[in-house]
Design a protein around this motif. Structure first.
Motif, short mmCIF file in Angstrom:
data_model
loop_
_atom_site.label_atom_id
_atom_site.label_comp_id
_atom_site.label_asym_id
_atom_site.label_seq_id
_atom_site.Cartn_x
_atom_site.Cartn_y
_atom_site.Cartn_z
N GLY A 1 -0.02 0.03 -17.62
CA GLY A 1 0.89 0.30 -18.64
C GLY A 1 1.43 1.58 -18.48
O GLY A 1 2.37 2.16 -19.46
N VAL A 2 0.98 2.53 -17.65
CA VAL A 2 1.67 3.72 -17.24
C VAL A 2 2.93 3.73 -16.59
O VAL A 2 3.40 2.62 -16.00
N THR A 3 3.71 4.84 -16.92
CA THR A 3 5.09 4.63 -16.41
C THR A 3 5.31 4.85 -14.94
O THR A 3 6.29 4.67 -14.32
N ASN A 4 4.22 5.37 -14.21
CA ASN A 4 4.23 5.38 -12.85
C ASN A 4 4.01 3.97 -12.20
O ASN A 4 3.96 3.84 -10.81
N VAL B 1 10.44 -3.13 -15.14
CA VAL B 1 9.39 -4.25 -14.72
C VAL B 1 8.33 -3.52 -13.97
O VAL B 1 8.22 -2.36 -13.46
N ARG B 2 7.13 -4.13 -13.97
CA ARG B 2 5.86 -3.90 -13.27
C ARG B 2 5.98 -4.91 -12.12
O ARG B 2 6.03 -6.14 -12.28
N TRP B 3 5.62 -4.52 -11.05
CA TRP B 3 5.60 -5.62 -9.91
C TRP B 3 3.94 -5.54 -9.50
O TRP B 3 3.24 -4.91 -9.16
N VAL B 4 3.77 -7.01 -9.60
CA VAL B 4 2.35 -7.40 -9.48
C VAL B 4 2.18 -8.27 -8.36
O VAL B 4 2.81 -9.27 -8.12
N ALA B 5 1.42 -7.82 -7.50
CA ALA B 5 0.98 -8.59 -6.13
C ALA B 5 0.16 -9.68 -6.57
O ALA B 5 -1.07 -9.67 -7.17
N GLY C 1 -3.45 -9.33 -8.22
CA GLY C 1 -3.10 -9.26 -9.54
C GLY C 1 -3.01 -7.76 -9.96
O GLY C 1 -2.82 -7.33 -11.23
N LYS C 2 -2.84 -6.68 -9.03
CA LYS C 2 -2.76 -5.29 -9.27
C LYS C 2 -1.15 -4.92 -9.02
O LYS C 2 -0.50 -5.59 -8.56
N CYS C 3 -0.89 -3.69 -9.56
CA CYS C 3 0.42 -3.28 -9.74
C CYS C 3 0.65 -2.13 -8.70
O CYS C 3 0.07 -1.48 -8.42
N LEU C 4 2.06 -2.39 -8.47
CA LEU C 4 2.66 -1.13 -7.67
C LEU C 4 2.90 0.07 -8.30
O LEU C 4 3.44 0.13 -9.47
N ASP C 5 2.04 1.09 -7.79
CA ASP C 5 1.90 2.36 -8.47
C ASP C 5 2.11 3.46 -7.62
O ASP C 5 1.85 3.63 -6.64
N VAL C 6 2.80 4.73 -8.16
CA VAL C 6 3.10 5.96 -7.41
C VAL C 6 1.63 6.87 -7.77
O VAL C 6 1.55 7.02 -9.00
N VAL C 7 0.91 7.12 -6.84
CA VAL C 7 -0.28 7.40 -6.86
C VAL C 7 -0.21 8.71 -7.67
O VAL C 7 0.51 9.64 -7.31
N GLU D 1 18.92 -4.00 -4.21
CA GLU D 1 18.62 -3.28 -5.31
C GLU D 1 17.55 -1.99 -4.91
O GLU D 1 16.73 -2.22 -3.97
N SER D 2 17.76 -0.93 -5.60
CA SER D 2 16.64 0.18 -5.43
C SER D 2 15.67 -0.02 -6.49
O SER D 2 15.73 -0.23 -7.74
N LEU D 3 14.45 0.29 -6.10
CA LEU D 3 13.37 0.34 -7.05
C LEU D 3 13.08 1.61 -7.50
O LEU D 3 12.39 2.34 -6.82
N VAL D 4 13.42 2.10 -8.65
CA VAL D 4 13.46 3.42 -9.41
C VAL D 4 12.34 3.61 -10.03
O VAL D 4 12.06 2.70 -11.13
N ALA D 5 11.32 4.56 -9.85
CA ALA D 5 10.00 4.64 -10.62
C ALA D 5 10.43 5.35 -12.11
O ALA D 5 11.21 6.46 -11.99
N ARG D 6 9.72 4.98 -12.94
CA ARG D 6 10.24 5.37 -14.36
C ARG D 6 9.84 6.80 -14.66
O ARG D 6 10.58 7.53 -15.14
N HIS D 7 8.63 7.15 -14.23
CA HIS D 7 8.10 8.47 -14.51
C HIS D 7 8.85 9.75 -13.68
O HIS D 7 8.91 10.77 -14.24
#
Length: 470
Positions: A459-462, A428-432, A436-442, A334-340
């Motif tokens: 809860g942000v779209t990035n 989905v959000r990917w939680v380490a 307990g933190k999320c994978l985020d596009v800076v 699968e590709s992981l596509v950022a929502r924002h």
């Protein structure tokens, strides 16, 4: 002591039936001692209550170390039994390549007979078949030598098939893999009696696996693309020696990232199922063969002469009943596509180095933008980059905000374990696990090359990702 109890003690209690198990695809098996199972390119043989799994066990430079054998009653719990053939078994095995060992039993001679593909340790110029025999399934095998079938034909990827009447056949890639030859073996199974036929001349097929279902013979093969996976195809016939059909695609265009090794009939009290055993070769990401993973999938049969294979992240196996079924859904990659931004999590330049930072780029279908999910059975998964075989990792297992997401050799660390938490809309959000933190596009950047890091989940779209089938 009652007579009934005494009889049970003297005769032995009946063997317990294996309980149903679930096998995770794209994983590596471990044996009962915790060591990795090295049975690549292998085959299975059932003797009594046990399935015996023979396969390649290689050195780091991919030369031959051993043919190893393991046994299991449930196809998940594997006990290492023996290295049945080793470098010291014969002088010509001191530096060699031994591939795709397969074993059948000859009831007339009482011998287990192994055939394999043999090369020198440096190239593939020999293209020879080799034979070894043993009076026990998991004892040491006596090496009988190597040769080209009938003295004339190259022989590379190889399989064995024993028919209901005891006639045995060997199929192997010939003429620089351009042809696939089918041979009838001698009565003792240690030699070639005749060339039955050459199938699909010039089609470049390898990795053969033959089985029989309800009187119909099936032969599954792959194209010859070195370590890279490709489209698996199959053909059928009403006789091994008769006319075979043309080749038909099965599975997706890469065999779900694998190559055929064997097809195992699982016969039980309720059904006989057929299980595709494939290798996800580590050579595809320039790593030693012993780092390869396994892909097992149930085969289905829409008609007597057609076959299909779908992807499942896991497979349920009940050897007592013979029922094998896929578990779960999704895609092999699968590709992981950022929502924002609509952009993909990417390993830049298809780098294979540990520590390469993950960034977002426009989705392009590249293998460096494709990830497989390996279910760890604890609510978390590894996300494994297709091009490199490495895991999505938070650098140095940091728990700090802004720690970089990188690729790293998979090592079992909790900083490589991710939980997909649904946020609606298919995202989905990917939680380490470790932080307990999320994978985020800076900075919610939409630019190519924006860094992917971990930050507190807000809860942000990035921080929201779509898993798009590759």
């Amino acid at each position: 002591m009652s007579l009934l109890v005494l009889a049970a003690v003297l005769l032995g209690a009946p063997g317990a039936q294996a309980a149903p198990v679930t096998v995770t695809n794209g994983s590596q098996f471990t044996d009962t001692s915790g060591a990795l199972v090295h049975a690549h390119g292998g085959g299975m043989l059932k003797v009594g209550a046990y399935y015996y799994w023979f396969g390649e066990n290689r050195n780091a430079d991919d030369t031959f170390r051993a043919v190893s054998v393991y046994r299991s009653t449930d196809l998940k719990t594997w006990e290492f039994r023996n290295d049945v053939l080793t470098q010291s078994s014969a002088a010509e095995l001191g530096r060699a390549k031994i591939e795709r060992p397969k074993v059948i039993y000859n009831s007339s001679t009482g011998q287990y007979v192994m055939w394999m593909h043999k090369e020198n340790g440096d190239d593939y110029a020999e293209a020879r078949a080799a034979v070894a025999t043993s009076s026990t399934v998991d004892g040491g095998y006596t090496y009988r030598g190597s040769f080209r079938p009938l003295g004339a034909h190259m022989s590379r990827d190889i399989t064995l098939f024993k028919d209901d009447d005891g006639t045995a056949y060997m199929a192997s890639a010939a003429r620089e893999n351009a042809d696939l030859n089918v041979y009838r073996l001698t009565a003792d199974y240690t030699g070639v009696a005749s060339l039955v036929q050459t199938l699909w001349p010039g089609s470049y097929r390898e990795a053969p696996a033959m089985f029989k279902r309800n009187g119909v013979y099936f032969l599954v093969t792959s194209a010859a693309t070195s370590w890279q996976p490709n489209q698996q195809k199959y053909a059928t016939a009403t006789s091994v020696t008769g006319a075979w059909s043309g080749l038909t695609n099965v599975g997706d265009s890469t065999g779900y990232g694998s190559q055929t090794a064997y097809v195992l009939p699982v016969q039980g009290s309720q059904a006989t199922s057929y299980l595709y055993l494939g290798d996800r070769w580590a050579g595809a990401w320039n790593r030693p063969v012993d780092e390869s993973r396994y892909v097992w999938l149930p085969l289905s049969f829409p008609s007597a002469t057609t076959m299909s294979m779908s992807w499942y992240p896991q497979v349920s196996v009940d050897t007592a009943t013979g029922v094998v079924a896929g578990v779960g859904s999704g895609s092999a990659y699968e590709s992981l596509v950022a929502r924002h931004s609509g952009k993909c999590a990417d390993v830049p330049s298809s780098a294979k180095d540990d520590g390469t930072a993950i960034k977002q780029y426009a989705c392009n279908g590249g293998w460096n933008q494709q990830w497989s999910e390996l279910d760890l059975g604890n609510g978390y998964v590894n996300l494994i980059a297709r091009h490199s075989g490495k895991c999505l990792d938070i650098s140095d297992a940091s728990t700090a905000d802004g720690a970089a997401a990188v690729q790293w050799t998979c090592n079992g660390g909790t900083n490589q374990q991710w939980q997909a938490q649904a946020v609606g809309g298919g995202y989905v959000r990917w939680v380490a696990r470790h932080s307990g933190k999320c994978l985020d596009v800076v900075s919610a950047s939409t630019a190519d090359g924006a860094a992917v890091k971990q930050y507190p989940c807000t809860g942000v779209t990035n921080q929201q990702w779509l898993r798009r089938a590759a």
